[in-house]
Design an enzyme around this catalytic site. Sequence first.
Site, PDB file in Angstrom:
ATOM      1  N   LYS A   1      29.740 -20.890  25.785  1.00  0.00           N
ATOM      2  CA  LYS A   1      28.984 -21.271  24.599  1.00  0.00           C
ATOM      3  C   LYS A   1      28.455 -22.673  24.808  1.00  0.00           C
ATOM      4  O   LYS A   1      29.078 -23.469  25.510  1.00  0.00           O
ATOM      5  CB  LYS A   1      29.878 -21.260  23.361  1.00  0.00           C
ATOM      6  CG  LYS A   1      29.114 -21.057  22.066  1.00  0.00           C
ATOM      7  CD  LYS A   1      28.898 -19.587  21.806  1.00  0.00           C
ATOM      8  CE  LYS A   1      28.010 -19.340  20.613  1.00  0.00           C
ATOM      9  NZ  LYS A   1      28.033 -17.910  20.266  1.00  0.00           N
TER      10      LYS A   1
ATOM     11  N   ASP B   1      22.056 -18.534  19.005  1.00  0.00           N
ATOM     12  CA  ASP B   1      23.139 -18.535  18.018  1.00  0.00           C
ATOM     13  C   ASP B   1      22.565 -19.285  16.806  1.00  0.00           C
ATOM     14  O   ASP B   1      21.338 -19.328  16.654  1.00  0.00           O
ATOM     15  CB  ASP B   1      24.403 -19.216  18.586  1.00  0.00           C
ATOM     16  CG  ASP B   1      25.644 -18.972  17.734  1.00  0.00           C
ATOM     17  OD1 ASP B   1      26.201 -17.865  17.805  1.00  0.00           O
ATOM     18  OD2 ASP B   1      26.053 -19.862  16.973  1.00  0.00           O
TER      19      ASP B   1
HETATM   20  P1  NDP Z   1      20.774 -18.324  12.103  1.00  0.00           P
HETATM   21  O1  NDP Z   1      20.594 -19.750  12.403  1.00  0.00           O
HETATM   22  O2  NDP Z   1      19.653 -17.385  12.327  1.00  0.00           O
HETATM   23  O3  NDP Z   1      21.233 -18.153  10.586  1.00  0.00           O
HETATM   24  C1  NDP Z   1      22.379 -18.770  10.113  1.00  0.00           C
HETATM   25  C2  NDP Z   1      22.482 -18.533   8.618  1.00  0.00           C
HETATM   26  O4  NDP Z   1      23.738 -19.000   8.160  1.00  0.00           O
HETATM   27  C3  NDP Z   1      21.445 -19.288   7.833  1.00  0.00           C
HETATM   28  O5  NDP Z   1      21.155 -18.609   6.650  1.00  0.00           O
HETATM   29  C4  NDP Z   1      22.156 -20.610   7.565  1.00  0.00           C
HETATM   30  O6  NDP Z   1      21.665 -21.308   6.449  1.00  0.00           O
HETATM   31  C5  NDP Z   1      23.566 -20.133   7.324  1.00  0.00           C
HETATM   32  N1  NDP Z   1      24.514 -21.167   7.706  1.00  0.00           N
HETATM   33  C6  NDP Z   1      24.632 -21.767   8.907  1.00  0.00           C
HETATM   34  N2  NDP Z   1      25.584 -22.686   8.890  1.00  0.00           N
HETATM   35  C7  NDP Z   1      26.074 -22.680   7.641  1.00  0.00           C
HETATM   36  C8  NDP Z   1      27.081 -23.420   7.011  1.00  0.00           C
HETATM   37  N3  NDP Z   1      27.776 -24.373   7.654  1.00  0.00           N
HETATM   38  N4  NDP Z   1      27.361 -23.130   5.719  1.00  0.00           N
HETATM   39  C9  NDP Z   1      26.661 -22.189   5.053  1.00  0.00           C
HETATM   40  N5  NDP Z   1      25.677 -21.457   5.610  1.00  0.00           N
HETATM   41  C10 NDP Z   1      25.396 -21.701   6.885  1.00  0.00           C
HETATM   42  O7  NDP Z   1      22.067 -17.876  12.924  1.00  0.00           O
HETATM   43  P2  NDP Z   1      22.556 -16.390  13.290  1.00  0.00           P
HETATM   44  O8  NDP Z   1      22.171 -15.441  12.238  1.00  0.00           O
HETATM   45  O9  NDP Z   1      22.175 -16.129  14.684  1.00  0.00           O
HETATM   46  O10 NDP Z   1      24.142 -16.607  13.286  1.00  0.00           O
HETATM   47  C11 NDP Z   1      24.948 -16.329  12.146  1.00  0.00           C
HETATM   48  C12 NDP Z   1      26.383 -16.107  12.595  1.00  0.00           C
HETATM   49  O11 NDP Z   1      26.436 -14.984  13.480  1.00  0.00           O
HETATM   50  C13 NDP Z   1      27.017 -17.257  13.390  1.00  0.00           C
HETATM   51  O12 NDP Z   1      28.396 -17.311  13.087  1.00  0.00           O
HETATM   52  C14 NDP Z   1      26.834 -16.831  14.838  1.00  0.00           C
HETATM   53  O13 NDP Z   1      27.776 -17.437  15.673  1.00  0.00           O
HETATM   54  C15 NDP Z   1      27.065 -15.348  14.701  1.00  0.00           C
HETATM   55  N6  NDP Z   1      26.535 -14.509  15.769  1.00  0.00           N
HETATM   56  C16 NDP Z   1      25.226 -14.582  16.143  1.00  0.00           C
HETATM   57  C17 NDP Z   1      24.752 -13.750  17.135  1.00  0.00           C
HETATM   58  C18 NDP Z   1      23.308 -13.745  17.538  1.00  0.00           C
HETATM   59  O14 NDP Z   1      22.965 -12.950  18.395  1.00  0.00           O
HETATM   60  N7  NDP Z   1      22.458 -14.570  16.978  1.00  0.00           N
HETATM   61  C19 NDP Z   1      25.627 -12.803  17.835  1.00  0.00           C
HETATM   62  C20 NDP Z   1      26.978 -12.760  17.305  1.00  0.00           C
HETATM   63  C21 NDP Z   1      27.387 -13.599  16.326  1.00  0.00           C
HETATM   64  P3  NDP Z   1      20.652 -22.549   6.654  1.00  0.00           P
HETATM   65  O15 NDP Z   1      19.343 -21.930   7.001  1.00  0.00           O
HETATM   66  O16 NDP Z   1      20.667 -23.265   5.352  1.00  0.00           O
HETATM   67  O17 NDP Z   1      21.199 -23.390   7.769  1.00  0.00           O
HETATM   68  O1  2IT Z   2      28.145 -15.099  19.388  1.00  0.00           O
HETATM   69  C1  2IT Z   2      27.446 -14.369  20.111  1.00  0.00           C
HETATM   70  O2  2IT Z   2      27.872 -13.327  20.603  1.00  0.00           O
HETATM   71  C2  2IT Z   2      26.055 -14.783  20.348  1.00  0.00           C
HETATM   72  N1  2IT Z   2      25.616 -15.778  19.795  1.00  0.00           N
HETATM   73  C3  2IT Z   2      25.193 -14.002  21.300  1.00  0.00           C
HETATM   74  C4  2IT Z   2      25.486 -14.377  22.716  1.00  0.00           C
HETATM   75  C5  2IT Z   2      24.569 -13.777  23.747  1.00  0.00           C
HETATM   76  O3  2IT Z   2      24.716 -14.175  24.905  1.00  0.00           O
HETATM   77  O4  2IT Z   2      23.737 -12.930  23.426  1.00  0.00           O
END
Ligand code: NDP
Ligand code: 2IT
Length: 444
Positions: A124, A164
């Site tokens: 990460k 992420d």
């Molecule tokens: P994005 O940046 O696209 O979206 C994040 C969302 O969560 C936004 O709505 C954001 O609000 C909100 N958010 C972020 N931080 C906080 C916080 N501290 N408190 C409250 N709300 C918060 O990220 P993703 O959708 O990609 O990621 C969301 C989650 O999924 C994370 O935990 C990530 O690690 C996990 N994840 C992501 C993957 C991926 O492929 N992208 C794969 C697997 C897991 P705001 O816009 O106000 O910041």
């Molecule tokens: O938390 C996760 O699994 C991710 N943010 C995606 C990682 C990846 O390599 O696609």
Amino acid sequence: MKANEVLDMLKRRFPNEPEYHQAVSEVLGTIEEVYNEHPEFEKSNLIERLCIPDRIFSFRVTWVDDKGQVQTNMGYRVQHNNAIGPYKGGIRFHASVNLSILKFLAFEQTFKNSLTTLPMGGAKGGSDFSPRGKSNAEIMRFCQAFVTELWRHIGPDTDVPAGDIGVGGREVGYMYGMYKKLARENTGTFTGKGIEFGGSLIRPEATGYGNVYFLLQMLKTKGIDIKDKVVTVSGSGNVAQYTVEKLITLGAKVVTMSDSDGYIYDPDGIDREKLDYIMELKNLYRGRIREYAEKYGVKYVPGARPWGEKCDIAMPSATQNEINGDDARALLANGCFAVSEGANMPSTPEAIDEFLKARILYAPGKAANAGGVSVSGLEMTQNAQKLSWSAEEVDQKLKDIMANIHEQCLKYGTQEDGYVNYVKGANVAGFMKVAKAMMAQGIL
Ligand code: NDP
Ligand code: 2IT
């Protein structure tokens, strides 16, 4: 060193890293039984070697903002473990990023990637750079500056970053562009790329869709239909958006979404048209979820999370520790019978205890959100083969992988009384594969 001593050692050696300790503690608490069945693990000090990252790069990132001012941020890459394949995991840009958070994420990623059935190690990276309020030009300059340092440490068979929080298609595009300029190769050392330059179809959708596919598998074990079920979702970014998209197509009713400022509650459910509005609001205008409430005349609750709203199913898709013990008790009191985690470690240990005590269907992130990195793995395969697969093909593979992960959870997590402890199942299955690979490769 014994499993229970490892946590104390980590706390002593790495104080002030609570998220890292939390993630390690959750895994160690569930693998003790299998660990004790393998005395050779202890002889080779396997747990200690598995909990401490292989290496960590940290660097200063310097960039110039639109006002001409010189800014600095910290950049990191945590390469946790590559026993089963090249380091693989996302990049996070958020003001809260520090080594504790990245170490927890890289640790979790190692087990998650092990579960996917694909050959990927865990990593990460990220920066305490906050994309909020930044112009497109500032984002590009920051991504370029970040990769100017990072590029030496990554490569198609070494370490493959992705998105992420705060890193989506736009940021991956800018980072990959800079990477190619420096490395002078076109081998796809990033996933989540645009489809015009090596990205995989369904990668943007994969985490959200995959989480719903996992939920469907869980519901099937109880003979429950998803149709008309009321779902609360947190977040409104990549994972939340495609979770909601898939839920809508399956006839579920999603009543909440959120961002870091608050949440909206729509009693009629978010439909396709409203979701299109959210996607435009968030992905194009980079607006706030509050604007949804203003447009559709629904409730907006500032500074709060949606877990007090009545639902059948909760799908946290924002960030770590967003469901605490009180939130968990509120969900249960309102009749919530399934929680499937799109985010990484969104439930605190107290919340997890509540879910397990109540014997609900509870899927930890490392199983339920593995669809994202799985399709990243499929993107790596397509890049290596220099061809691309159809959306249907990738989606089918994603479904198969999520079903396989569910099977592994059943195999290792089914208790004598029949209750499926998905936390234990995912941890044991993920752990055993990495542990065996490490044992076979000697003391490193
Ligand atoms: P994005 O940046 O696209 O979206 C994040 C969302 O969560 C936004 O709505 C954001 O609000 C909100 N958010 C972020 N931080 C906080 C916080 N501290 N408190 C409250 N709300 C918060 O990220 P993703 O959708 O990609 O990621 C969301 C989650 O999924 C994370 O935990 C990530 O690690 C996990 N994840 C992501 C993957 C991926 O492929 N992208 C794969 C697997 C897991 P705001 O816009 O106000 O910041
Ligand atoms: O938390 C996760 O699994 C991710 N943010 C995606 C990682 C990846 O390599 O696609």
